[in-house]
Design a protein around this motif. Sequence first.
Motif, PDB file in Angstrom:
ATOM      1  N   VAL A 432       0.841  -1.205   0.000  1.00 39.83           N
ATOM      2  CA  VAL A 432       0.000   0.000   0.000  1.00 39.83           C
ATOM      3  C   VAL A 432       0.873   1.250   0.000  1.00 39.83           C
ATOM      4  O   VAL A 432       0.601   2.224  -0.726  1.00 39.83           O
ATOM      5  N   VAL A 433       1.946   1.219   0.779  1.00 38.88           N
ATOM      6  CA  VAL A 433       2.899   2.345   0.786  1.00 38.88           C
ATOM      7  C   VAL A 433       3.524   2.522  -0.596  1.00 38.88           C
ATOM      8  O   VAL A 433       3.682   3.645  -1.094  1.00 38.88           O
ATOM      9  N   GLN A 434       3.867   1.406  -1.250  1.00 44.87           N
ATOM     10  CA  GLN A 434       4.435   1.465  -2.602  1.00 44.87           C
ATOM     11  C   GLN A 434       3.440   2.084  -3.588  1.00 44.87           C
ATOM     12  O   GLN A 434       3.831   2.878  -4.456  1.00 44.87           O
ATOM     13  N   VAL A 435       2.162   1.732  -3.445  1.00 39.30           N
ATOM     14  CA  VAL A 435       1.140   2.321  -4.320  1.00 39.30           C
ATOM     15  C   VAL A 435       1.081   3.824  -4.125  1.00 39.30           C
ATOM     16  O   VAL A 435       1.060   4.600  -5.097  1.00 39.30           O
ATOM     17  N   ARG A 436       1.074   4.259  -2.873  1.00 38.77           N
ATOM     18  CA  ARG A 436       1.013   5.703  -2.583  1.00 38.77           C
ATOM     19  C   ARG A 436       2.224   6.429  -3.157  1.00 38.77           C
ATOM     20  O   ARG A 436       2.096   7.527  -3.706  1.00 38.77           O
ATOM     21  N   GLN A 437       3.388   5.829  -3.046  1.00 35.58           N
ATOM     22  CA  GLN A 437       4.593   6.447  -3.594  1.00 35.58           C
ATOM     23  C   GLN A 437       4.546   6.544  -5.116  1.00 35.58           C
ATOM     24  O   GLN A 437       4.930   7.557  -5.694  1.00 35.58           O
TER      25      GLN A 437
END
Length: 456
Positions: A432-437
Amino acid sequence: MATDKIVTPVLKLAIPIMFIQVCQASLGLADTFVAGRYNVIDLAGIGLGSSLWTPVLTLITGVLYALVPKISASASTGRYTQMQQLFQHGKKITVILSTVGFILIQLLAFLCPLLIDDQQVATVTRQYLHYIAFGMPGLIYMVLNRFFCEGNSCLKPVFLTTVVLSGINLLLNYGLVNGWGILPRLGGAGCGLATAISVTTGAVMIHVLARRHIPFAFPVTPVTTNTHETKALFFEGLPVGISIVVEVLALTLLAFFASSMGTAVIAAHQIAINIALVVFMIPLALSSAATIRVAHFSGHQQQDNTAKTSSAVFFLTMAYGILMAVMINWFISPIVTGFSHDPEVQRLLKTLLGYIALFQFADAIMIVASGILRGMQEFIKPLIATFAAYWIFILPLSYVVGVQGWWWHAPGIQVIWSLLIAGLTGAAIILVVQVRQKLRDPRTSSPQSEELLKTE
């Protein structure tokens, strides 16, 4: 773009895939349900057998999946001769994969007495796998035809075949396990024969229906193909199969960790896994739809719509996860009594269903985040996160803590499921953090994504 114009296309793509995926996953659930009501030993046997042959099928499906974007590209440009050549390549690959699958599953069947401690369970597993092996050619050919239908956005043959296949499989399961009428009473092994007959029937049915609905996709006369191109397609699909099988193999190993804890634990664990797999099919369909829609907007440099689509899919996934958690806990008693009459299996399953409610939520977020990243042309990070979660965290700790009892006073199946939930939650958060980035990165939109538009 308005929210309804974001959500509606995602659901239009996801709902047919949901139905097909749930019906296919229910084949294993039907085996588990029928065998569970027959005998706990038979339930444990087909549970372990399913854990052995499912990774083989998953690897094969991944290899064939490399054809899908090429089929879609040919369909969108009307290059039907090229599509027919792809089918010829696919048939050649199918023959190879069917042979390898048959031999590999038969070998696994003969190895069962060495792999499984309980020899009664091992015998059921061996007999079940011997039957399953004969269904591999039909199953693989059915997958090949399914991908050609999906590549041409023609789901009716797949839909009808799946419905009929599920019905035949359920009836044959009951008949061959319990010995109805002239059918022999085979116990748990009968589930393997039922599956083999069902998928072979399904292969014939989808062959006929696919050629009726998309006749242009299949050659009427023999088409000459280059052997080197066939090899290239095979090796192009192999990494896809390997990446998919990483998670399935991990779940297989967890099933064998459970096998050292007794027959009742094996049975309860296998019921839990099969329920979780069926529940998982909805997020998997949402993930596929998210990949297509995110690729669509990324290819057109529409960053705002990419972000809105990602948010909408996450919202749908979380809403589904909450709903499933409530329903699983609400219907614990009927689920437990429906799958097994054994008091010990019922007790363990009642405990595990609580874990499933949390497991399916974490797994759903992880698979949907992976789908969004693939839509943004990011393939490596989801694979690394999944591999690390299962093979670096979950599996080693499950063995040393859950099985061997190191650092923990009460090893058992509950510890394994707790570690499974913890590992998947960690992977889900990372993705999810990777998606946001990626959504914040102006370089997210990629011209390469336009190729995926053809799969719509």
